[in-house]
Design a protein around this motif. Structure first.
Motif, PDB file in Angstrom:
ATOM      1  N   SER A  65       0.848  -1.185   0.000  1.00  0.00           N
ATOM      2  CA  SER A  65       0.000   0.000   0.000  1.00  0.00           C
ATOM      3  C   SER A  65       0.889   1.242   0.000  1.00  0.00           C
ATOM      4  CB  SER A  65      -0.915  -0.008   1.231  1.00  0.00           C
ATOM      5  OG  SER A  65      -1.746   1.131   1.237  1.00  0.00           O
ATOM      6  N   GLY A  66       1.052   1.830  -1.173  1.00  0.00           N
ATOM      7  CA  GLY A  66       1.912   3.001  -1.286  1.00  0.00           C
ATOM      8  C   GLY A  66       3.333   2.661  -0.881  1.00  0.00           C
ATOM      9  N   ALA A  67       3.851   3.392   0.094  1.00  0.00           N
ATOM     10  CA  ALA A  67       5.228   3.191   0.555  1.00  0.00           C
ATOM     11  C   ALA A  67       5.321   2.165   1.677  1.00  0.00           C
ATOM     12  CB  ALA A  67       5.802   4.521   1.031  1.00  0.00           C
ATOM     13  N   TYR A  68       4.272   1.357   1.892  1.00  0.00           N
ATOM     14  CA  TYR A  68       4.249   0.440   3.026  1.00  0.00           C
ATOM     15  C   TYR A  68       3.980  -1.004   2.591  1.00  0.00           C
ATOM     16  CZ  TYR A  68       4.212   4.709   5.672  1.00  0.00           C
ATOM     17  OH  TYR A  68       4.560   5.933   6.180  1.00  0.00           O
ATOM     18  N   HIS A  69       4.593  -1.913   3.327  1.00  0.00           N
ATOM     19  CA  HIS A  69       4.433  -3.362   3.166  1.00  0.00           C
ATOM     20  C   HIS A  69       3.600  -3.826   4.358  1.00  0.00           C
ATOM     21  CE1 HIS A  69       5.868  -7.537   2.396  1.00  0.00           C
ATOM     22  NE2 HIS A  69       5.859  -7.635   3.707  1.00  0.00           N
ATOM     23  N   LEU A  70       2.410  -4.369   4.109  1.00  0.00           N
ATOM     24  CA  LEU A  70       1.516  -4.853   5.160  1.00  0.00           C
ATOM     25  C   LEU A  70       1.488  -6.372   5.103  1.00  0.00           C
ATOM     26  CD1 LEU A  70      -1.508  -2.513   4.313  1.00  0.00           C
ATOM     27  CD2 LEU A  70       0.515  -1.948   5.632  1.00  0.00           C
ATOM     28  N   GLU A  71       1.671  -7.004   6.255  1.00  0.00           N
ATOM     29  CA  GLU A  71       1.628  -8.463   6.301  1.00  0.00           C
ATOM     30  C   GLU A  71       0.771  -8.903   7.479  1.00  0.00           C
ATOM     31  OE1 GLU A  71       4.543 -12.352   5.987  1.00  0.00           O
ATOM     32  OE2 GLU A  71       5.349 -10.349   5.677  1.00  0.00           O
ATOM     33  N   PHE A  72      -0.142  -9.839   7.216  1.00  0.00           N
ATOM     34  CA  PHE A  72      -1.125 -10.296   8.190  1.00  0.00           C
ATOM     35  C   PHE A  72      -0.914 -11.782   8.436  1.00  0.00           C
ATOM     36  CE2 PHE A  72      -5.546 -11.755   9.100  1.00  0.00           C
ATOM     37  CZ  PHE A  72      -5.809 -10.970  10.202  1.00  0.00           C
ATOM     38  N   VAL A  73      -0.678 -12.144   9.703  1.00  0.00           N
ATOM     39  CA  VAL A  73      -0.422 -13.537  10.080  1.00  0.00           C
ATOM     40  C   VAL A  73      -1.403 -13.916  11.191  1.00  0.00           C
ATOM     41  CG1 VAL A  73       1.310 -15.158  10.963  1.00  0.00           C
ATOM     42  CG2 VAL A  73       2.028 -13.234   9.543  1.00  0.00           C
ATOM     43  N   THR A  74      -1.999 -15.088  11.084  1.00  0.00           N
ATOM     44  CA  THR A  74      -2.912 -15.565  12.128  1.00  0.00           C
ATOM     45  C   THR A  74      -2.395 -16.874  12.710  1.00  0.00           C
ATOM     46  OG1 THR A  74      -4.281 -16.791  10.553  1.00  0.00           O
ATOM     47  CG2 THR A  74      -4.930 -14.525  11.024  1.00  0.00           C
ATOM     48  N   GLU A  75      -2.738 -17.097  13.977  1.00  0.00           N
ATOM     49  CA  GLU A  75      -2.391 -18.350  14.643  1.00  0.00           C
ATOM     50  C   GLU A  75      -3.479 -18.673  15.650  1.00  0.00           C
ATOM     51  OE1 GLU A  75       1.212 -20.358  17.220  1.00  0.00           O
ATOM     52  OE2 GLU A  75       1.573 -18.513  16.125  1.00  0.00           O
ATOM     53  N   LYS A  76      -4.049 -19.861  15.525  1.00  0.00           N
ATOM     54  CA  LYS A  76      -5.103 -20.278  16.448  1.00  0.00           C
ATOM     55  C   LYS A  76      -4.526 -20.541  17.828  1.00  0.00           C
ATOM     56  CE  LYS A  76      -8.156 -22.081  12.954  1.00  0.00           C
ATOM     57  NZ  LYS A  76      -8.902 -23.198  12.431  1.00  0.00           N
ATOM     58  N   GLU A  77      -5.272 -20.114  18.846  1.00  0.00           N
ATOM     59  CA  GLU A  77      -4.900 -20.331  20.240  1.00  0.00           C
ATOM     60  C   GLU A  77      -6.125 -20.850  20.974  1.00  0.00           C
ATOM     61  OE1 GLU A  77      -3.511 -16.600  21.759  1.00  0.00           O
ATOM     62  OE2 GLU A  77      -1.613 -16.739  20.695  1.00  0.00           O
ATOM     63  N   ALA A  78      -5.949 -21.249  22.222  1.00  0.00           N
ATOM     64  CA  ALA A  78      -7.060 -21.768  23.026  1.00  0.00           C
ATOM     65  C   ALA A  78      -8.125 -20.700  23.261  1.00  0.00           C
ATOM     66  CB  ALA A  78      -6.544 -22.292  24.358  1.00  0.00           C
ATOM     67  N   THR A  79      -7.715 -19.437  23.383  1.00  0.00           N
ATOM     68  CA  THR A  79      -8.666 -18.360  23.688  1.00  0.00           C
ATOM     69  C   THR A  79      -9.210 -17.672  22.449  1.00  0.00           C
ATOM     70  OG1 THR A  79      -6.834 -16.794  23.874  1.00  0.00           O
ATOM     71  CG2 THR A  79      -7.575 -17.877  25.907  1.00  0.00           C
ATOM     72  N   GLY A  80      -8.791 -18.072  21.263  1.00  0.00           N
ATOM     73  CA  GLY A  80      -9.256 -17.446  20.028  1.00  0.00           C
ATOM     74  C   GLY A  80      -8.186 -17.543  18.949  1.00  0.00           C
ATOM     75  N   THR A  81      -8.079 -16.502  18.147  1.00  0.00           N
ATOM     76  CA  THR A  81      -7.078 -16.461  17.083  1.00  0.00           C
ATOM     77  C   THR A  81      -6.190 -15.245  17.292  1.00  0.00           C
ATOM     78  OG1 THR A  81      -8.611 -17.510  15.548  1.00  0.00           O
ATOM     79  CG2 THR A  81      -6.717 -16.403  14.584  1.00  0.00           C
ATOM     80  N   HIS A  82      -4.884 -15.488  17.346  1.00  0.00           N
ATOM     81  CA  HIS A  82      -3.907 -14.407  17.503  1.00  0.00           C
ATOM     82  C   HIS A  82      -3.707 -13.757  16.139  1.00  0.00           C
ATOM     83  CE1 HIS A  82      -0.666 -12.591  19.932  1.00  0.00           C
ATOM     84  NE2 HIS A  82      -0.101 -12.405  18.743  1.00  0.00           N
ATOM     85  N   LEU A  83      -3.937 -12.444  16.052  1.00  0.00           N
ATOM     86  CA  LEU A  83      -3.755 -11.696  14.816  1.00  0.00           C
ATOM     87  C   LEU A  83      -2.483 -10.866  14.927  1.00  0.00           C
ATOM     88  CD1 LEU A  83      -7.407 -10.314  14.374  1.00  0.00           C
ATOM     89  CD2 LEU A  83      -6.494 -12.521  13.642  1.00  0.00           C
ATOM     90  N   ASP A  84      -1.538 -11.090  14.039  1.00  0.00           N
ATOM     91  CA  ASP A  84      -0.296 -10.328  13.989  1.00  0.00           C
ATOM     92  C   ASP A  84      -0.294  -9.508  12.710  1.00  0.00           C
ATOM     93  OD1 ASP A  84       0.830 -11.398  16.344  1.00  0.00           O
ATOM     94  OD2 ASP A  84       1.520 -13.156  15.261  1.00  0.00           O
ATOM     95  N   PHE A  85       0.063  -8.233  12.831  1.00  0.00           N
ATOM     96  CA  PHE A  85       0.087  -7.325  11.692  1.00  0.00           C
ATOM     97  C   PHE A  85       1.441  -6.635  11.644  1.00  0.00           C
ATOM     98  CE2 PHE A  85      -0.820  -3.049   9.922  1.00  0.00           C
ATOM     99  CZ  PHE A  85      -1.185  -3.431   8.652  1.00  0.00           C
ATOM    100  N   TYR A  86       2.168  -6.871  10.571  1.00  0.00           N
ATOM    101  CA  TYR A  86       3.485  -6.272  10.376  1.00  0.00           C
ATOM    102  C   TYR A  86       3.331  -5.082   9.433  1.00  0.00           C
ATOM    103  CZ  TYR A  86       5.241 -10.472  12.573  1.00  0.00           C
ATOM    104  OH  TYR A  86       5.481 -11.490  13.466  1.00  0.00           O
ATOM    105  N   LEU A  87       3.710  -3.914   9.901  1.00  0.00           N
ATOM    106  CA  LEU A  87       3.642  -2.681   9.135  1.00  0.00           C
ATOM    107  C   LEU A  87       5.077  -2.215   8.909  1.00  0.00           C
ATOM    108  CD1 LEU A  87       2.062  -0.301   7.921  1.00  0.00           C
ATOM    109  CD2 LEU A  87       1.902   0.657  10.229  1.00  0.00           C
ATOM    110  N   LEU A  88       5.528  -2.336   7.659  1.00  0.00           N
ATOM    111  CA  LEU A  88       6.927  -2.047   7.337  1.00  0.00           C
ATOM    112  C   LEU A  88       7.018  -0.976   6.258  1.00  0.00           C
ATOM    113  CD1 LEU A  88       8.088  -5.763   6.955  1.00  0.00           C
ATOM    114  CD2 LEU A  88       8.190  -4.369   9.018  1.00  0.00           C
ATOM    115  N   LYS A  89       8.062  -0.143   6.351  1.00  0.00           N
ATOM    116  CA  LYS A  89       8.338   0.818   5.283  1.00  0.00           C
ATOM    117  C   LYS A  89       8.823   0.019   4.086  1.00  0.00           C
ATOM    118  CE  LYS A  89       9.644   4.492   8.422  1.00  0.00           C
ATOM    119  NZ  LYS A  89      10.771   5.257   8.975  1.00  0.00           N
ATOM    120  N   GLU A  90       8.279   0.314   2.915  1.00  0.00           N
ATOM    121  CA  GLU A  90       8.576  -0.464   1.715  1.00  0.00           C
ATOM    122  C   GLU A  90      10.045  -0.401   1.308  1.00  0.00           C
ATOM    123  OE1 GLU A  90       8.333  -3.079  -1.009  1.00  0.00           O
ATOM    124  OE2 GLU A  90       6.498  -2.555   0.030  1.00  0.00           O
ATOM    125  N   ASP A  91      10.665   0.764   1.423  1.00  0.00           N
ATOM    126  CA  ASP A  91      12.024   0.917   0.911  1.00  0.00           C
ATOM    127  C   ASP A  91      13.067   0.103   1.677  1.00  0.00           C
ATOM    128  OD1 ASP A  91      11.732   2.494   3.153  1.00  0.00           O
ATOM    129  OD2 ASP A  91      12.679   4.277   2.307  1.00  0.00           O
TER     130      ASP A  91
END
Length: 159
Positions: A65-91
């Protein structure tokens, strides 16, 4: 009559081949994390490895997205789903730690749930545990406000 049937079979087969070729490009953008994906705890504390634009550095779904790299990772856990979001500068693929990040999750029944993601300085990403456990597909819109600049990405995960 036999010639007509043969022609219809050949035409149908060619159509299916074209359809298969067109759908192969969507597979990379529609991948979902599985429980076997690497967890945040096993990630090194160093900066993420350099990757070409559009390539996953953490094994998740990627949106540029523009100058940014977005990455979305999920992992199931006992209490629900862990959502990880990596927001990185593209360059230089450096993490952006000062954003306000929210996730709008659509439940399988159509209802919406909004979640605020907190920055994890050790893991250099934003995270939250989504408590839903209902089976189905969950479309997610992640929005980041980086010093007044809006960046968005759309992802999905399955329960």
């Amino acid at each position: 009559m036999k010639s007509l049937k043969s022609n219809l079979i050949v035409l149908g087969s060619v159509g299916l081949l074209f359809l298969g070729a067109c759908s192969k490009g969507d597979q990379a953008s529609d991948t979902n994390s599985s429980p076997a994906s690497p967890s945040v705890a096993s990630q090194p504390a160093s900066s993420p490895p350099a990757a070409a634009p559009g390539k996953a550095t953490k094994g998740g779904q990627v949106v540029e997205s523009g100058a940014y790299h977005l990455e979305f990772v999920t992992e199931k856990e006992a209490t629900g789903t862990h959502l990880d979001f990596y927001l990185l500068k593209e360059d230089n693929k450096e993490p952006v730690p000062n954003a306000k990040v929210t996730a709008q999750v659509q439940l399988p029944n159509g209802k919406q749930q909004s979640l605020a993601l907190k920055y994890d300085a050790e893991g250099k990403h934003y995270a939250v545990v989504f408590p839903g456990k209902e089976p189905g597909q969950y479309p997610v819109k992640v929005a980041a406000d980086i010093n007044g600049k809006k960046v968005e990405g759309r992802f999905t995960f399955n329960q």
